[in-house]
Write a protein that holds these residues in place. Structure first.
Motif, short mmCIF file in Angstrom:
data_model
loop_
_atom_site.label_atom_id
_atom_site.label_comp_id
_atom_site.label_asym_id
_atom_site.label_seq_id
_atom_site.Cartn_x
_atom_site.Cartn_y
_atom_site.Cartn_z
N GLY A 116 -55.41 3.41 20.55
CA GLY A 116 -56.05 2.83 21.62
C GLY A 116 -55.19 3.25 22.95
O GLY A 116 -55.84 3.52 23.94
N ILE A 117 -53.88 2.69 22.90
CA ILE A 117 -53.02 3.06 24.14
C ILE A 117 -53.17 4.53 24.53
O ILE A 117 -53.34 4.97 25.51
CB ILE A 117 -51.80 2.62 23.78
N ALA A 118 -53.08 5.25 23.31
CA ALA A 118 -53.17 6.83 23.85
C ALA A 118 -54.44 7.16 24.62
O ALA A 118 -54.39 8.06 25.43
CB ALA A 118 -53.09 7.80 22.54
N LEU A 119 -55.52 6.59 24.03
CA LEU A 119 -56.87 6.86 24.70
C LEU A 119 -56.91 6.42 25.98
O LEU A 119 -57.32 7.03 26.99
CB LEU A 119 -57.93 6.33 23.85
N LEU A 120 -56.31 5.28 26.20
CA LEU A 120 -56.21 4.68 27.68
C LEU A 120 -55.36 5.60 28.58
O LEU A 120 -55.70 5.79 29.47
CB LEU A 120 -55.79 3.31 27.62
N ILE A 121 -54.35 6.12 28.00
CA ILE A 121 -53.44 7.04 28.98
C ILE A 121 -54.45 8.23 28.99
O ILE A 121 -54.00 8.70 30.29
CB ILE A 121 -52.32 7.23 28.00
N ILE A 252 -53.22 12.94 0.49
CA ILE A 252 -54.48 12.58 1.24
C ILE A 252 -54.24 11.36 2.08
O ILE A 252 -53.87 10.26 1.42
CB ILE A 252 -55.81 12.39 0.18
N ALA A 253 -54.75 11.61 3.37
CA ALA A 253 -54.56 10.29 4.38
C ALA A 253 -56.06 10.07 4.64
O ALA A 253 -56.87 10.85 4.72
CB ALA A 253 -53.85 10.56 5.43
N TYR A 254 -56.21 8.60 4.93
CA TYR A 254 -57.56 8.17 5.26
C TYR A 254 -57.17 7.45 6.74
O TYR A 254 -56.47 6.61 6.94
CB TYR A 254 -58.03 7.11 4.39
N VAL A 255 -57.54 8.38 7.77
CA VAL A 255 -57.25 7.73 9.03
C VAL A 255 -58.25 7.48 10.16
O VAL A 255 -59.29 8.28 10.00
CB VAL A 255 -56.10 8.76 9.76
N ALA A 256 -58.10 7.27 11.36
CA ALA A 256 -59.14 7.34 12.37
C ALA A 256 -59.10 8.68 12.85
O ALA A 256 -58.15 9.38 13.02
CB ALA A 256 -58.63 6.26 13.71
N ASP A 257 -60.26 9.24 13.26
CA ASP A 257 -60.28 10.68 13.38
C ASP A 257 -59.78 11.24 14.48
O ASP A 257 -59.23 12.09 14.68
CB ASP A 257 -61.90 11.01 13.50
N ALA A 258 -59.40 10.43 15.71
CA ALA A 258 -58.46 10.52 16.92
C ALA A 258 -57.25 11.02 16.58
O ALA A 258 -56.34 11.94 16.95
CB ALA A 258 -58.43 9.43 17.82
N ALA A 259 -56.57 10.58 15.21
CA ALA A 259 -55.35 10.77 14.67
C ALA A 259 -55.13 12.15 14.10
O ALA A 259 -54.01 12.62 14.12
CB ALA A 259 -54.77 9.62 13.65
N ALA A 260 -56.23 12.83 13.80
CA ALA A 260 -56.22 13.87 13.01
C ALA A 260 -56.94 14.97 13.88
O ALA A 260 -56.86 16.39 13.44
CB ALA A 260 -57.01 13.86 11.74
N THR A 261 -57.44 14.91 15.09
CA THR A 261 -58.08 15.80 15.62
C THR A 261 -57.38 17.20 15.87
O THR A 261 -57.92 18.16 15.57
CB THR A 261 -58.77 15.09 17.16
N ALA A 262 -56.12 17.04 16.40
CA ALA A 262 -55.46 18.26 17.15
C ALA A 262 -55.11 18.93 15.70
O ALA A 262 -55.19 20.19 15.74
CB ALA A 262 -54.21 17.78 17.53
#
Length: 311
Positions: A116-121, A252-262
């Motif tokens: 969330g901090i990363a998104l705010l930044i 295999i990881a189960y993560v929020a999509d923003a963490a894996a987008t790049a």
């Protein structure tokens, strides 16, 4: 057992300060904590609440030696007052530009998980720096849920279903989805899972929650839902680190999509079980509805709203 008497109504209308004090007491469910917030004594606050009940002719609070809680009438009044006080704050802020230079200054303290901090930044702070250069934003990255009032924060950022009901929430950004990801090399060695049950034969990267428990992986397809505790070859407490570990072929990881987008864009990661992932969840900035909103926080919230409208 005698029933407590019901106060008789008075012709005197309650003051705005008494109503705001009631909201603080009913929200905190504590005279002491409400008094700390309002800068008064608990005894003074207790006397004011009795006076308010007498004016309205209805009991608003149930009191014991250890606790205080709103009655049914108090719950109804609390809900109405939170909305009314928030509208009043908006009305007062609307004339801020006519006070002197209209310059907004101060500090805003925000509590949010690392992602969330990363998104705010990325989406809020550049606009804040351009339009409100005299506002200092203090961001605290924390995975565990905290009481933002007790922690001295102006606002928090969380998924909608984890936000306390007595808070006012402002939607932020796009909904957050979750993905199952793994490195192509790992999938070539271990095989491609076709159903969630196949994960029980894989190496999985687990997420340790702030309380110490491991997050259980949730899946749904149509009306079918499934919750799994897959075998964990590695345990981490940060989605970005989990995605990085998956990219290194560790499972295999189960993560929020923003963490894996790049990593998905560069094909370091590949998504699996996409047809089984639950619906995305709303992310919101939230703040107490029973206190006046400072100009610096109002400026921050306005930018958050703008970022949502721009999508």
């Amino acid at each position: 057992m005698t029933q407590p008497s019901i106060p008789r109504p008075s012709a005197t209308r309650p003051s705005l300060s008494d109503l705001a004090a009631f909201v603080a007491v009913a929200t905190h469910r504590s005279f002491r904590r409400a008094a700390d917030e309002l800068g008064t004594a608990p005894s003074t606050l207790s006397h004011a609440m009795r006076g308010l009940e007498e004016r309205l002719g209805v009991r608003l609070l149930n009191r014991t030696t250890r606790s205080v809680s709103p009655t049914e009438a108090g719950v109804r009044l609390l809900a109405s007052l939170q909305t009314a006080l928030a509208s009043l704050d908006d009305a007062l802020d609307s004339v801020a530009a006519f006070r002197g230079s209209g310059k907004v200054a101060g500090m805003v303290r925000i509590n949010a998980p690392p992602l969330g901090i990363a998104l705010l930044i990325r989406e809020v702070l550049p606009r804040m720096a351009e339009r409100f250069p005299d506002v200092t934003v203090d961001l605290v990255a924390e995975g565990r849920l905290v009481d933002i009032v007790a922690g001295g924060f102006d606002a928090g950022l969380r998924l909608g279903d984890t936000i306390p009901r007595d808070m006012i929430a402002v939607r932020f950004g796009r909904p957050v989805g979750f993905v199952c990801v793994a490195a192509p090399g790992y999938l070539k060695r271990a095989g491609l899972p076709k159903t969630p049950d196949d994960l029980m034969r894989h190496r999985c990267i687990r997420h340790r929650l702030p309380g110490g428990k491991l997050y259980r992986w949730e899946f749904e397809r149509g009306k079918q839902t499934l919750v799994l505790d897959p075998p964990g070859a590695l345990i981490l407490d940060d989605d970005r680190l989990m995605a990085e570990a998956a990219a290194q072929g560790l499972g295999i990881a189960y993560v929020a999509d923003a963490a894996a987008t790049a990593a998905l864009k560069t094909k370091q990661l590949r998504q699996v079980l996409s047809g089984w992932m639950p619906a995305a969840e709303t992310l919101s900035v939230y703040y107490p509805g029973h206190r006046a909103v400072p100009p610096a926080l109002r400026a921050f919230l306005d930018i958050v709203k703008e970022s949502g409208r721009g999508r």
